[in-house]
Scaffold this motif. Sequence first.
Motif, PDB file in Angstrom:
ATOM      1  N   THR A   1      52.037  30.976  25.292  1.00 15.62           N
ATOM      2  CA  THR A   1      53.254  30.264  25.662  1.00 15.62           C
ATOM      3  C   THR A   1      52.896  29.130  26.613  1.00 15.62           C
ATOM      4  O   THR A   1      52.076  29.314  27.519  1.00 15.62           O
ATOM      5  N   PHE A   2      53.522  27.978  26.401  1.00 14.43           N
ATOM      6  CA  PHE A   2      53.348  26.811  27.269  1.00 14.43           C
ATOM      7  C   PHE A   2      54.727  26.393  27.741  1.00 14.43           C
ATOM      8  O   PHE A   2      55.636  26.201  26.929  1.00 14.43           O
ATOM      9  N   ALA A   3      54.917  26.294  29.041  1.00 16.94           N
ATOM     10  CA  ALA A   3      56.196  25.839  29.599  1.00 16.94           C
ATOM     11  C   ALA A   3      55.900  24.826  30.691  1.00 16.94           C
ATOM     12  O   ALA A   3      54.891  24.929  31.388  1.00 16.94           O
ATOM     13  N   SER A   4      56.778  23.838  30.822  1.00 17.08           N
ATOM     14  CA  SER A   4      56.573  22.846  31.881  1.00 17.08           C
ATOM     15  C   SER A   4      57.907  22.396  32.445  1.00 17.08           C
ATOM     16  O   SER A   4      58.943  22.474  31.792  1.00 17.08           O
ATOM     17  N   SER A   5      57.844  21.960  33.688  1.00 16.69           N
ATOM     18  CA  SER A   5      59.001  21.386  34.368  1.00 16.69           C
ATOM     19  C   SER A   5      58.534  20.083  35.007  1.00 16.69           C
ATOM     20  O   SER A   5      57.443  19.606  34.708  1.00 16.69           O
ATOM     21  N   GLN A   6      59.329  19.535  35.891  1.00 15.67           N
ATOM     22  CA  GLN A   6      58.924  18.301  36.558  1.00 15.67           C
ATOM     23  C   GLN A   6      57.839  18.543  37.598  1.00 15.67           C
ATOM     24  O   GLN A   6      57.195  17.603  38.052  1.00 15.67           O
ATOM     25  N   LYS A   7      57.605  19.815  37.977  1.00 13.82           N
ATOM     26  CA  LYS A   7      56.635  20.117  39.025  1.00 13.82           C
ATOM     27  C   LYS A   7      55.447  20.949  38.575  1.00 13.82           C
ATOM     28  O   LYS A   7      54.403  20.907  39.202  1.00 13.82           O
ATOM     29  N   LYS A   8      55.617  21.741  37.498  1.00 12.81           N
ATOM     30  CA  LYS A   8      54.527  22.651  37.161  1.00 12.81           C
ATOM     31  C   LYS A   8      54.429  22.928  35.669  1.00 12.81           C
ATOM     32  O   LYS A   8      55.349  22.662  34.908  1.00 12.81           O
ATOM     33  N   ILE A   9      53.286  23.486  35.306  1.00  7.60           N
ATOM     34  CA  ILE A   9      52.983  23.925  33.946  1.00  7.60           C
ATOM     35  C   ILE A   9      52.656  25.410  34.047  1.00  7.60           C
ATOM     36  O   ILE A   9      51.930  25.819  34.955  1.00  7.60           O
ATOM     37  N   VAL A  10      53.175  26.210  33.122  1.00  3.95           N
ATOM     38  CA  VAL A  10      52.843  27.630  33.078  1.00  3.95           C
ATOM     39  C   VAL A  10      52.256  27.929  31.705  1.00  3.95           C
ATOM     40  O   VAL A  10      52.889  27.690  30.685  1.00  3.95           O
TER      41      VAL A  10
ATOM     42  N   SER B   1      56.184  47.592  25.910  1.00  7.31           N
ATOM     43  CA  SER B   1      55.152  48.516  25.463  1.00  7.31           C
ATOM     44  C   SER B   1      54.217  48.843  26.624  1.00  7.31           C
ATOM     45  O   SER B   1      53.968  48.003  27.487  1.00  7.31           O
ATOM     46  N   THR B   2      53.671  50.062  26.632  1.00  3.71           N
ATOM     47  CA  THR B   2      52.692  50.404  27.672  1.00  3.71           C
ATOM     48  C   THR B   2      51.368  49.681  27.437  1.00  3.71           C
ATOM     49  O   THR B   2      50.541  49.603  28.336  1.00  3.71           O
ATOM     50  N   ALA B   3      51.170  49.123  26.237  1.00  3.14           N
ATOM     51  CA  ALA B   3      49.948  48.359  25.946  1.00  3.14           C
ATOM     52  C   ALA B   3      50.084  46.888  26.342  1.00  3.14           C
ATOM     53  O   ALA B   3      49.115  46.136  26.284  1.00  3.14           O
ATOM     54  N   TYR B   4      51.284  46.458  26.739  1.00  3.07           N
ATOM     55  CA  TYR B   4      51.531  45.054  27.085  1.00  3.07           C
ATOM     56  C   TYR B   4      50.652  44.629  28.258  1.00  3.07           C
ATOM     57  O   TYR B   4      50.543  45.333  29.261  1.00  3.07           O
ATOM     58  N   ARG B   5      50.031  43.461  28.109  1.00  2.87           N
ATOM     59  CA  ARG B   5      49.264  42.825  29.178  1.00  2.87           C
ATOM     60  C   ARG B   5      49.468  41.321  29.066  1.00  2.87           C
ATOM     61  O   ARG B   5      49.718  40.812  27.974  1.00  2.87           O
ATOM     62  N   ALA B   6      49.341  40.616  30.169  1.00 10.38           N
ATOM     63  CA  ALA B   6      49.513  39.167  30.145  1.00 10.38           C
ATOM     64  C   ALA B   6      48.639  38.511  31.213  1.00 10.38           C
ATOM     65  O   ALA B   6      48.414  39.079  32.277  1.00 10.38           O
ATOM     66  N   VAL B   7      48.167  37.316  30.887  1.00 14.15           N
ATOM     67  CA  VAL B   7      47.415  36.479  31.816  1.00 14.15           C
ATOM     68  C   VAL B   7      48.217  35.189  31.958  1.00 14.15           C
ATOM     69  O   VAL B   7      48.655  34.620  30.955  1.00 14.15           O
ATOM     70  N   ALA B   8      48.432  34.729  33.187  1.00 18.32           N
ATOM     71  CA  ALA B   8      49.232  33.523  33.402  1.00 18.32           C
ATOM     72  C   ALA B   8      48.577  32.599  34.428  1.00 18.32           C
ATOM     73  O   ALA B   8      47.982  33.061  35.407  1.00 18.32           O
ATOM     74  N   PHE B   9      48.710  31.316  34.158  1.00 19.98           N
ATOM     75  CA  PHE B   9      48.231  30.261  35.047  1.00 19.98           C
ATOM     76  C   PHE B   9      49.407  29.345  35.348  1.00 19.98           C
ATOM     77  O   PHE B   9      50.064  28.868  34.427  1.00 19.98           O
ATOM     78  N   THR B  10      49.660  29.079  36.616  1.00 16.64           N
ATOM     79  CA  THR B  10      50.675  28.109  37.010  1.00 16.64           C
ATOM     80  C   THR B  10      49.930  26.944  37.643  1.00 16.64           C
ATOM     81  O   THR B  10      49.205  27.121  38.628  1.00 16.64           O
ATOM     82  N   LEU B  11      50.097  25.757  37.035  1.00 21.44           N
ATOM     83  CA  LEU B  11      49.340  24.574  37.428  1.00 21.44           C
ATOM     84  C   LEU B  11      50.280  23.456  37.846  1.00 21.44           C
ATOM     85  O   LEU B  11      51.405  23.351  37.330  1.00 21.44           O
ATOM     86  N   ASP B  12      49.826  22.602  38.733  1.00 22.26           N
ATOM     87  CA  ASP B  12      50.579  21.408  39.105  1.00 22.26           C
ATOM     88  C   ASP B  12      50.723  20.525  37.860  1.00 22.26           C
ATOM     89  O   ASP B  12      49.794  20.402  37.076  1.00 22.26           O
ATOM     90  N   ILE B  13      51.873  19.915  37.676  1.00 24.80           N
ATOM     91  CA  ILE B  13      52.151  19.097  36.490  1.00 24.80           C
ATOM     92  C   ILE B  13      51.172  17.926  36.357  1.00 24.80           C
ATOM     93  O   ILE B  13      50.895  17.464  35.247  1.00 24.80           O
TER      94      ILE B  13
END
Length: 164
Positions: free
Chosen positions: A48-57, A67-79
């Motif tokens: 997933t890619f999301a962005s606003s006026q200040k950041k990118i996720v 699910s108990t198997a659910y896992r996620a890695v996330a990066f929040t970056l300056d726009i």
Amino acid sequence: MALHHPVYENPDVLRLKESGQKIFNPRTRGELKAELLDRPAFTAQEMTFASSQKKIVITGEFDDFGSTAYRAVAFTLDINIQSGIYRFQKDEHGPILSMSYIECVEIDGRQVYHLNQADVGTLHLSVVESCYSARLFTMEGLDHNGNSMEMCGDFSISPPHASF
């Protein structure tokens, strides 16, 4: 004034599907793979890619939320982040705002999702025409038991609005 969204620039999308007609379906394309200390390797099934006026996720997910198997890695970056090698330090201002890993763990006999936030990390980032890739990222922090949580991997992601 024309709307600047791929759907609005393609009038075929606004009509019902006719046989042989292609449907425009914007999708984020990407992959994320990582090795973790004392945990199974991670390969994202969805990006997933999301962005606003200040950041990118940028998020990579494995299995379905709930699910108990659910896992996620996330990066929040300056726009305004550009290609480069970056060091991340929690609570210090910089182009990497946060790095995190979510996993399902057992606490007091209950299965809960735990957010592991990185204390330190690195990101070797390449940005080309709205496409982001990291030939290497690392993150280190503490898990729900106070033990070391370490991860290293790579990712690439092309959001629907990318020009190639």
